[in-house]
Design an enzyme around this catalytic site. Sequence first.
Site, mmCIF file in Angstrom:
data_model
loop_
_atom_site.group_PDB
_atom_site.id
_atom_site.type_symbol
_atom_site.label_atom_id
_atom_site.label_comp_id
_atom_site.label_asym_id
_atom_site.label_seq_id
_atom_site.Cartn_x
_atom_site.Cartn_y
_atom_site.Cartn_z
ATOM 1 N N GLU A 20 6.450 8.451 -4.950
ATOM 2 C CA GLU A 20 5.523 8.432 -3.821
ATOM 3 C C GLU A 20 5.533 9.762 -3.072
ATOM 4 O O GLU A 20 6.582 10.382 -2.928
ATOM 5 C CB GLU A 20 5.926 7.304 -2.845
ATOM 6 C CG GLU A 20 5.857 5.926 -3.466
ATOM 7 C CD GLU A 20 6.276 4.816 -2.497
ATOM 8 O OE1 GLU A 20 6.548 5.104 -1.304
ATOM 9 O OE2 GLU A 20 6.340 3.657 -2.951
ATOM 10 N N GLU A 49 -3.267 3.864 -2.968
ATOM 11 C CA GLU A 49 -3.014 2.520 -2.444
ATOM 12 C C GLU A 49 -3.575 2.384 -1.031
ATOM 13 O O GLU A 49 -3.276 3.190 -0.146
ATOM 14 C CB GLU A 49 -1.496 2.231 -2.446
ATOM 15 C CG GLU A 49 -1.181 0.859 -1.855
ATOM 16 C CD GLU A 49 0.205 0.344 -2.172
ATOM 17 O OE1 GLU A 49 0.942 0.982 -2.947
ATOM 18 O OE2 GLU A 49 0.572 -0.729 -1.629
ATOM 19 N N SER A 90 8.162 -2.679 -6.183
ATOM 20 C CA SER A 90 7.742 -3.951 -5.575
ATOM 21 C C SER A 90 8.659 -5.069 -6.052
ATOM 22 O O SER A 90 8.740 -6.135 -5.435
ATOM 23 C CB SER A 90 6.289 -4.264 -5.954
ATOM 24 O OG SER A 90 6.096 -4.101 -7.346
HETATM 25 O O1 KIV Z 1 5.864 -0.845 -6.668
HETATM 26 C C1 KIV Z 1 4.727 -1.107 -7.074
HETATM 27 O O2 KIV Z 1 4.469 -2.186 -7.635
HETATM 28 C C2 KIV Z 1 3.691 -0.120 -6.866
HETATM 29 C C3 KIV Z 1 2.274 -0.539 -7.133
HETATM 30 C C4 KIV Z 1 1.790 -1.386 -6.036
HETATM 31 C C5 KIV Z 1 1.397 0.628 -7.364
HETATM 32 O O3 KIV Z 1 3.961 0.962 -6.473
#
Ligand code: KIV
Length: 298
Positions: free
Chosen positions: A131, A198, A61
Site C-alpha cells: 500500500e 480502493e 483482509s
Molecule cells: O487485503 C485485501 O484483501 C486487499 C483488497 C481489498 C484489495 O487489499
Amino acid sequence: MSTYPIPTLTTNNVKRKKVTTHTLRAMKHANQVISVLTAYDYPTALAMDQAEIEVILVGDSLGMVVLGYANTLPVTMADMLHHCKAVSRGAQYALLVGDMPFMSYQVSTEAAVRNAGRFLQEAGMDAVKLEGGSERLNAIRAIISSGIPVMGHLGLTPQSVHMLGGFRPQGRDASAAQALFEDAILLQEAGCFSLVLESVPARLARYISEHLEIPTIGIGAGGGCDGQVLVTHDLLGLFERFTPKFVKKYASLYQEMAKAFSAYKSEVEGHIFPAEEHSVDMPDSEWECFIERINHAE
Ligand code: KIV
C-alpha cells in the site's frame, strides 16, 4: 507483449495458460476485464482456479475476515506466509499475489526486499502487493529490482486506517484527486505491474485507468477500472460484521453455515446422525473371535 514462452498447463484435456503479469497487461490492451478475488485457503483457491479467476490475492483482509481482528494492522508475515502456502497448493493457473502486511515494508528497504522475497521463495506467490504512493517508491523500486513484481494500492489503504480517520472513501476533492493521480503515475514509473484503486470516485478511477499503461484493479472504484476485486468473504456473505457499500453479495454462506450446524446438532441429539451408512462394518466372524478372546482373557 512478452516474447517469453508462457507455460501451458493441462487439466481434463483443456489447455490453459498460467496467468502472468504480461497476460494482465495484454488483457488491458485488448479491453478484456480482469477478475481478481481474495483467497486465504486451499479449497477456495481450487474453486477460483476452476472459475478461471485471473488473479488470486492473498489479502491482509485475512486479519478481519478470517482471523477476527478489528483491522488489518495485527496481521504478521507468519500469518500471511501460512495462508499463501495453502493458496499456492490450490491454484495452478491464476497469478498469485501476496499482500505485504503492516510493518513488513515500511521500516527499511532491506526489510521490504527480504520480506517480499519470502512470499515467492517460501510461499509460492508470483508477486506481492503493498500500500502507498510516493512514500513507498524506494521500497517498490528495490523489490522490483530484485525481480519481484509489485502491485500497488492507492485510495483507501487500510493499513493507514488511523491516518485516514477510518475506512472512508479517498480522492473526493480536487487536490486529493490530483495527489492520487500523481501517485498512480509514480507507481507506474517505478515499475508496478498493476494498481489497486480502493474506494475512490468512479470518475477519478476511470480517468486514472485511461491514463495508465498498467491495469488498474478497482474495489469500490466503479466500472471504469481494467479489473475488479472483491474480498471473497464479502462476496460469499461469510463475513457478517459489516458489509461495505461497494460489495455485491453473491451468496449468503454465513446463514447457510449456521443452518447446517443447527441441523447437525439436532441430528446428533436425536440419534439420527450417524446412520448405518456412516458407520464402519466388521465381519461377524471377526466380531465373534474378538468376543471370545476378551472372554478368555478375563
Ligand atoms: O487485503 C485485501 O484483501 C486487499 C483488497 C481489498 C484489495 O487489499
